[in-house]
Design a protein around this motif. Structure first.
Motif, PDB file in Angstrom:
ATOM      1  N   SER A 212      -2.851 -21.683  44.389  1.00  0.00           N
ATOM      2  CA  SER A 212      -4.019 -22.523  44.105  1.00  0.00           C
ATOM      3  C   SER A 212      -4.572 -23.145  45.377  1.00  0.00           C
ATOM      4  CB  SER A 212      -3.655 -23.617  43.093  1.00  0.00           C
ATOM      5  OG  SER A 212      -2.727 -24.537  43.638  1.00  0.00           O
ATOM      6  N   LEU A 276      -7.829 -19.871  37.227  1.00  0.00           N
ATOM      7  CA  LEU A 276      -7.917 -20.642  38.465  1.00  0.00           C
ATOM      8  C   LEU A 276      -9.321 -20.647  39.070  1.00  0.00           C
ATOM      9  CD1 LEU A 276      -6.628 -22.314  40.664  1.00  0.00           C
ATOM     10  CD2 LEU A 276      -5.778 -20.206  41.721  1.00  0.00           C
ATOM     11  N   PRO A 286      -6.747 -28.640  43.966  1.00  0.00           N
ATOM     12  CA  PRO A 286      -5.280 -28.667  43.847  1.00  0.00           C
ATOM     13  C   PRO A 286      -4.683 -29.762  44.736  1.00  0.00           C
ATOM     14  CG  PRO A 286      -6.084 -26.432  44.229  1.00  0.00           C
ATOM     15  CD  PRO A 286      -7.238 -27.348  44.469  1.00  0.00           C
TER      16      PRO A 286
END
Length: 314
Positions: A212, A276, A286
């Protein structure tokens, strides 16, 4: 050979039970700083009995010892209990008696936990430059020092430290490429982050955390094709892991239930990867995961292996 020396000799020969018996016998005979300190260290490091270690080291500290060892132990006990102010007092006392890399690193981390970034940065930097410190502790101290600079808003100083320290990073460094990339994201240097992610991605197992973070850096630089590739590779790697897990034989240590739980975790990760990009487009950032680094050491009076003399009053 006195009782303390005999106890340490047995300990170094891995005759742990006999060593503990002798450390207790020494305490019964003398009950001085050395006997209290050494038995406290054994309880803290070998027994992991923080309460018993605390009781003993408090008694040792009450004798106003002229050595850093009891204060290092006391500081580490307070750290384990997350008593940050008490840990700071103990470690500052240790350093006032005799500076040591262990006390500096732990004091830096305690300051970090207290939100006092300036002294945290100061002690982490001192630790990283200590000629007697291990390479691993030096690298970790520098990593934490840079994080402190970032928290202080000193992005240019952080970038200069990053560029300088990691330019010639050794392959066996305790700080990997993924960790370096993480720091570059925190100073909004996404190209630098992408460079280090690319260097480290082939050597690191896919995980939602760093995938991420990598994807976020790529998104910020509008490198959407590479972002798609990274997600696709992560899904493929995780699917391959599921296939491998399905083929592994179970036993008393690796049960069918363990297998099911791991496969479920892998499938959750695949679902995460699949969503994502959409999350990033929607503004998802993130979070950076960081934990202050603590360390420890041998604080046994009379340990010949580490060159520690027996305790002497001043």
């Amino acid at each position: 050979m006195n009782l303390n020396q005999k106890a340490i000799e047995y300990y170094e020969r891995n005759a742990y039970g006999k060593a503990m018996d002798l450390f207790h016998e020494a305490l019964n005979q003398y009950r001085d700083v050395q006997a209290l300190n050494n038995l406290a260290w054994m309880y803290l490091y070998e027994e992991e009995d923080v309460d018993q270690a605390f009781e003993l080291i408090q008694e040792a500290v009450a004798l106003n010892p002229a050595s850093r060892f009891p204060y290092n132990i006391l500081g580490e006990i307070h750290i384990k209990r997350e008593n940050w102010k008490e840990a700071k007092e103990a470690l500052e006392k240790s350093i006032s008696i005799q500076p040591s890399s262990e006390a500096r690193i732990n004091l830096a981390a305690v300051y970090y936990q207290l939100g006092e970034m300036e002294p945290a940065a100061k002690y982490y930097l001192q630790s990283s430059e200590d000629p007697d410190i291990s390479e691993e502790d030096a690298d970790l101290s520098m990593y934490c020092y840079i994080k402190c600079l970032i928290d202080l808003g000193k992005f240019q100083d952080a970038k200069e430290a990053l560029d300088c320290f990691f330019r010639n990073k050794k392959s066996e460094s305790s700080i990997g490429e993924i960790e370096i990339a993480d720091l570059y994201i925190e100073i909004n240097n996404y190209n630098g982050a992408i460079y280090w992610f690319e260097k480290g991605c082939n050597d690191s197992l896919s995980s939602p955390y760093w995938i991420s973070r990598f994807a976020y850096a790529l998104y910020k630089m509008n490198r959407l094709s590479r972002l798609d590739e990274v997600i696709k590779e992560a899904i493929a790697t995780t699917n391959k892991r599921i296939e491998e897990v399905l083929q592994e034989e179970t036993d008393e240590y690796w049960t069918e239930n363990d297998r099911k739980e791991l496969i479920e975790t892998c499938r959750e990760e695949i679902d995460y990867y699949g969503q994502l990009k959409e999350k990033l487009v929607s503004g998802y950032i993130p979070k950076f995961l960081f934990a202050a680094y603590f360390t420890g050491g041998c604080y046994l009076f009379g340990c010949k292996q580490h060159g520690h003399p027996e305790y002497k009053k001043i």
